[in-house]
Write a protein that holds these residues in place. Structure first.
Motif, PDB file in Angstrom:
ATOM      1  N   SER A   1      62.709  23.895  12.754  1.00  0.00           N
ATOM      2  CA  SER A   1      63.758  23.252  13.544  1.00  0.00           C
ATOM      3  C   SER A   1      63.426  21.774  13.682  1.00  0.00           C
ATOM      4  O   SER A   1      62.268  21.417  13.873  1.00  0.00           O
ATOM      5  CB  SER A   1      63.796  23.843  14.953  1.00  0.00           C
ATOM      6  N   PRO A   2      64.447  20.911  13.624  1.00  0.00           N
ATOM      7  CA  PRO A   2      64.131  19.476  13.740  1.00  0.00           C
ATOM      8  C   PRO A   2      63.454  19.111  15.066  1.00  0.00           C
ATOM      9  O   PRO A   2      62.621  18.205  15.081  1.00  0.00           O
ATOM     10  CB  PRO A   2      65.496  18.787  13.579  1.00  0.00           C
ATOM     11  N   PHE A   3      63.756  19.810  16.154  1.00  0.00           N
ATOM     12  CA  PHE A   3      63.094  19.470  17.422  1.00  0.00           C
ATOM     13  C   PHE A   3      61.596  19.736  17.329  1.00  0.00           C
ATOM     14  O   PHE A   3      60.776  18.935  17.784  1.00  0.00           O
ATOM     15  CB  PHE A   3      63.717  20.255  18.594  1.00  0.00           C
ATOM     16  N   ASN A   4      61.245  20.863  16.713  1.00  0.00           N
ATOM     17  CA  ASN A   4      59.824  21.151  16.499  1.00  0.00           C
ATOM     18  C   ASN A   4      59.180  20.137  15.570  1.00  0.00           C
ATOM     19  O   ASN A   4      58.052  19.698  15.804  1.00  0.00           O
ATOM     20  CB  ASN A   4      59.659  22.548  15.884  1.00  0.00           C
ATOM     21  N   LEU A   5      59.864  19.798  14.491  1.00  0.00           N
ATOM     22  CA  LEU A   5      59.320  18.806  13.564  1.00  0.00           C
ATOM     23  C   LEU A   5      59.079  17.483  14.281  1.00  0.00           C
ATOM     24  O   LEU A   5      58.022  16.860  14.138  1.00  0.00           O
ATOM     25  CB  LEU A   5      60.295  18.592  12.399  1.00  0.00           C
ATOM     26  N   ALA A   6      60.054  17.056  15.063  1.00  0.00           N
ATOM     27  CA  ALA A   6      59.928  15.778  15.770  1.00  0.00           C
ATOM     28  C   ALA A   6      58.762  15.809  16.752  1.00  0.00           C
ATOM     29  O   ALA A   6      58.003  14.843  16.868  1.00  0.00           O
ATOM     30  CB  ALA A   6      61.234  15.443  16.498  1.00  0.00           C
TER      31      ALA A   6
ATOM     32  N   GLU B   1      69.847  15.776   7.365  1.00  0.00           N
ATOM     33  CA  GLU B   1      70.201  15.849   8.789  1.00  0.00           C
ATOM     34  C   GLU B   1      68.941  15.975   9.655  1.00  0.00           C
ATOM     35  O   GLU B   1      68.854  15.372  10.738  1.00  0.00           O
ATOM     36  CB  GLU B   1      71.162  17.025   9.027  1.00  0.00           C
ATOM     37  N   SER B   2      67.965  16.732   9.182  1.00  0.00           N
ATOM     38  CA  SER B   2      66.715  16.876   9.941  1.00  0.00           C
ATOM     39  C   SER B   2      66.023  15.527  10.138  1.00  0.00           C
ATOM     40  O   SER B   2      65.528  15.226  11.225  1.00  0.00           O
ATOM     41  CB  SER B   2      65.750  17.823   9.218  1.00  0.00           C
ATOM     42  N   VAL B   3      65.973  14.734   9.072  1.00  0.00           N
ATOM     43  CA  VAL B   3      65.312  13.434   9.188  1.00  0.00           C
ATOM     44  C   VAL B   3      66.050  12.558  10.197  1.00  0.00           C
ATOM     45  O   VAL B   3      65.439  11.929  11.062  1.00  0.00           O
ATOM     46  CB  VAL B   3      65.219  12.725   7.818  1.00  0.00           C
ATOM     47  N   ARG B   4      67.375  12.551  10.099  1.00  0.00           N
ATOM     48  CA  ARG B   4      68.160  11.738  11.035  1.00  0.00           C
ATOM     49  C   ARG B   4      67.944  12.196  12.482  1.00  0.00           C
ATOM     50  O   ARG B   4      67.831  11.373  13.391  1.00  0.00           O
ATOM     51  CB  ARG B   4      69.653  11.825  10.708  1.00  0.00           C
ATOM     52  N   VAL B   5      67.915  13.511  12.685  1.00  0.00           N
ATOM     53  CA  VAL B   5      67.699  14.036  14.035  1.00  0.00           C
ATOM     54  C   VAL B   5      66.314  13.629  14.539  1.00  0.00           C
ATOM     55  O   VAL B   5      66.156  13.160  15.673  1.00  0.00           O
ATOM     56  CB  VAL B   5      67.867  15.569  14.070  1.00  0.00           C
TER      57      VAL B   5
ATOM     58  N   TRP C   1      55.397  11.824   7.073  1.00  0.00           N
ATOM     59  CA  TRP C   1      56.004  13.135   6.837  1.00  0.00           C
ATOM     60  C   TRP C   1      56.592  13.171   5.432  1.00  0.00           C
ATOM     61  O   TRP C   1      57.510  12.418   5.140  1.00  0.00           O
ATOM     62  CB  TRP C   1      57.093  13.392   7.880  1.00  0.00           C
ATOM     63  N   ASN C   2      56.052  14.031   4.574  1.00  0.00           N
ATOM     64  CA  ASN C   2      56.654  14.286   3.273  1.00  0.00           C
ATOM     65  C   ASN C   2      57.712  15.364   3.448  1.00  0.00           C
ATOM     66  O   ASN C   2      57.399  16.535   3.622  1.00  0.00           O
ATOM     67  CB  ASN C   2      55.584  14.729   2.273  1.00  0.00           C
ATOM     68  N   VAL C   3      58.967  14.939   3.411  1.00  0.00           N
ATOM     69  CA  VAL C   3      60.098  15.838   3.683  1.00  0.00           C
ATOM     70  C   VAL C   3      60.377  16.679   2.446  1.00  0.00           C
ATOM     71  O   VAL C   3      60.678  16.132   1.388  1.00  0.00           O
ATOM     72  CB  VAL C   3      61.362  15.009   4.022  1.00  0.00           C
TER      73      VAL C   3
ATOM     74  N   GLU D   1      76.362  19.278  10.957  1.00  0.00           N
ATOM     75  CA  GLU D   1      76.766  20.434  10.164  1.00  0.00           C
ATOM     76  C   GLU D   1      75.759  21.574  10.301  1.00  0.00           C
ATOM     77  O   GLU D   1      76.123  22.743  10.351  1.00  0.00           O
ATOM     78  CB  GLU D   1      76.892  20.010   8.696  1.00  0.00           C
ATOM     79  N   HIS D   2      74.473  21.227  10.369  1.00  0.00           N
ATOM     80  CA  HIS D   2      73.440  22.268  10.369  1.00  0.00           C
ATOM     81  C   HIS D   2      72.756  22.446  11.719  1.00  0.00           C
ATOM     82  O   HIS D   2      72.204  23.511  11.988  1.00  0.00           O
ATOM     83  CB  HIS D   2      72.380  21.944   9.308  1.00  0.00           C
ATOM     84  N   PHE D   3      72.735  21.413  12.527  1.00  0.00           N
ATOM     85  CA  PHE D   3      71.967  21.464  13.771  1.00  0.00           C
ATOM     86  C   PHE D   3      72.740  20.821  14.920  1.00  0.00           C
ATOM     87  O   PHE D   3      73.500  19.874  14.702  1.00  0.00           O
ATOM     88  CB  PHE D   3      70.645  20.702  13.629  1.00  0.00           C
TER      89      PHE D   3
END
Lengths: 447, 447
Positions: B102-107, B154-158, B123-125, B194-196
């Motif tokens: 999840s992007p929140f966890n990644l962040a 979208e994850s990177v932007r979030v 971070w290597n996405v 769209e995804h999150f």
């Protein structure tokens, strides 16, 4: 060796001297909650005092009114991994939620910490009480109570299964023949459950303690049941020795009913000792702290079990408001208890807030000898197997390690050296046999 | 100061001397892939040579036939956090997938590493090529290609939005007044995509480099587009100087078309230098390695871009089999290229495997001076801004740091001291301004 008291140190917890105002204490840097050096120094201080573990709490939902140490904090496992290489013997226990993590990720991260620390990892399994967390994870609503506890139990079982992906002799690493792995000793999990399906195998071998130690803290029916099912360490609060004994008895009875050995469960209430040169002085300091908290901050914090409900909208001196089932998907047990007491005792909102946010009178208050006596009394009564000490202010903690512990050590109540360099070893918990090795042992290959 | 070559060290990567057999090398402990001391020693070796970063690759799907270092490995971020407190200046870059986090966890996790390391996180996405990973995350099927890359962007932007939750002066921490946070400088994200959907705020402040550095490695259309959109470092493979120049040009053109400054992108191909006392000796060693790999292991590895398809079922000497769209949801670009070449050149399966698994002849082979000359030539031609060196065998790496780098240092091509103690500072990337601070600056409060 006779049973000895276990010791945990809660780093940057709540309820210690200061609480909302901890950061204003001259010994504490304002950014301590995100300063890895501050944590490493506290962990080494606890290790020098032969503590079993440090414990990192967590939360993922904030508003501008959240307590300062909630506003800005390190993710527990990232933090503990840095502490793993800054310490040698002390256990490293972190809170991770099963509501917003996949079990495969949990197993990987905890398994990695367990290898990096040489078998010192522990996991405090939580189901997340703050309903607002859902909105950070693409969900309109938090999971309901049953789903949260269902996911928690299933997540622990999946992780335990994944941690056994490799038997202990799975890697012959025979340089001469080029044989790195014994494929018969790598196992898929093929779990299909109500909440998760997880194939495995996990790409991480077991540490020398076998698997991370499972901790649990919930006090609801579901929480106690989860603790009795899988908890090896139980964090709790015990306001009196009688309450402590009753709680410990209940958990151990439930565990025995599930076929577990009750001696393989360590009950550790969280406490803040108040130590001074005289009992009166310590009691005065504790009372001053208890009564000195800011009412507005208490009112904001009071909303937490109700999903951070804003109680500022009500008349403080009218009867406690009718909240319906508010809190049912947050900290339900706590919310229901508050409503019940307010109703039974016909309290106003102000009285209810005072009752529940004024910290309960602390049980371990006095001279070092008084505190040592009291701890020993609770320990021998069976109200606790260990203590989880909040150690926010270093010099306050030092009074405990340098003045209380030597008394308990002389009496044989606490250790005088580490028995082991794993968390299981120090807590006196057995190393679980790999399930596949056990199955192989039970079903020998026919001759 | 003129432009200087950037240097990364791939710890426990692939393609180095040994590859499938690295663990048999006498300098490498059999359990190096899970030994934190081994990683810490390599990171310090790279830091002593003034490298910009260490890089940890990842994978989460294994079978008994997976390469040894895939079978048993530490989770990248847990590993890097331990390295953060074992080093002082070197950047710490880890692979984390946006398909199963999840992007929140990644962040949170990346933000924590960034604070723990004092601004050295990267971070290597990745979008995860191994389709089998899905079964470890309660999914019957892997996300399709479009969804994977949609989620990645979208994850990177979030994450970037969450990392700006606090402006840099959000914490006055005024002990006298008790004011800890300035609530106007804490910001929710309120992302709905769209995804999150992610509300925020994140409970972590910015590090002194502002945000972790974004790396990206995909070579497909979608991958290049993602890299051009958000990549600040681009990992790639460049078999020839011409291919390297074309790739770098393409990425930088795409980035410019998106309104970005092409000088804020660092292209770093992964390479294994082969160094010996004479050019002929180095070439012989490189050829011996390239031709000496075990065909059965190559055949197994060859299946990876096709979702670890088992090619053992086909006649090796018949024409390359018709695979339909196999690989479309795995490493699609690589799978399609293999099919195309096999078809165009009418290769058998054996010939195709040999073509694609025999590592391409390495470009940096020879005496220290030859290797230094070649690196400088590629660097000056614009084929690369830096190199990502595979450093599996310590003594082989030492020849690079102790014999090649001094030549390049004397020529001013590499640094002679760290310019900074943040990853952005050393890579020459700007510290991004907090978006809320920028908005406030553009819209001054009316007088």
């Amino acid at each position: 060796m006779s049973r000895q008291l276990k010791l945990g140190a809660v780093l940057m917890g709540v309820g210690g001297p200061g609480d909302h105002d901890t950061w204003r204490h001259p010994e504490i840097p304002g950014d301590a909650s995100v300063d890895i050096r501050w944590y490493a120094e506290r962990a080494r201080q606890a290790e020098a005092a032969l503590f079993d573990l440090v414990f990192i709490v967590d939360s993922q939902f904030i508003t501008p009114d959240s307590p300062p140490h909630y506003l800005n904090r390190l993710e527990p496992l990232t933090l503990l991994s840095a502490l793993a290489v800054s310490t040698t013997n002390i256990g490293l226990v972190g809170t991770l939620t099963t509501s917003y993590n996949s079990p495969f990720n949990l197993a990987r991260r905890l398994g990695s910490l367990d290898l990096i620390s040489g078998g010192r990892a522990g996991w405090n399994v939580v189901a997340t009480g703050d309903g607002g967390t859902a909105a950070n994870y693409s969900r309109d609503e938090h999971f309901d109570y049953a789903a949260r506890y269902g996911r928690a139990l299933e997540s622990v079982r999946v992780c335990q299964g994944l941690w056994d992906s490799y038997e202990d002799d799975a890697f012959p690493r025979d340089v001469a023949t080029g044989r790195f792995v014994d494929p018969d000793k790598q196992h898929r999990l093929d779990h299909v459950g109500e909440h998760f399906s997880v194939r495995g195998p996990l790409n991480i071998s077991r540490s020398k303690q076998g698997r991370p130690v499972i901790f649990q803290a919930g006090d609801s029916e579901e929480g106690r049941d989860l603790g009795a099912s899988v908890g090896e360490g139980i964090f709790t609060h015990a306001p009196t020795v009688e309450a402590g004994v009753a709680f410990a008895r209940d958990i151990k009875d439930r565990a025995r009913a599930k076929g577990r050995n009750e001696n393989e469960i360590v009950i550790m209430p969280g406490v803040t000792p108040w130590i001074a040169d005289t009992d009166a002085e310590a009691r005065a300091a504790e009372e001053h702290f208890r009564n000195g908290r800011d009412f507005a901050k208490n009112l904001a914090q009071f909303g937490r079990p109700f999903g951070w409900h804003d109680f500022g909208r009500y008349d403080l001196d009218a009867p406690f408001p009718d909240l319906g089932d508010l809190g049912k998907d947050s900290f339900r047990t706590q919310a229901e208890r508050i409503k019940q007491v307010a109703r039974d005792e016909r309290l106003t909102l102000r009285q209810t807030v005072q009752r529940f946010t004024a910290a309960t009178p602390a049980p371990f208050v006095g001279t070092p000898r008084t505190v040592a006596d009291r701890i020993q009394e609770w320990f021998e009564a069976g109200a606790l197997d260990g203590l989880n000490i909040h150690i926010t202010v270093p010099s306050v903690f030092a009074r405990f390690t340098d003045e209380v512990l030597p008394i308990l050590r002389e009496r044989g109540v606490v250790r005088d050296r580490y028995e082991a360099d794993t968390l299981r070893g120090n807590l006196g918990l057995p190393i679980p046999e790999n399930v596949h090795t056990a199955a192989r042992r039970r079903t020998p290959v026919p001759a």
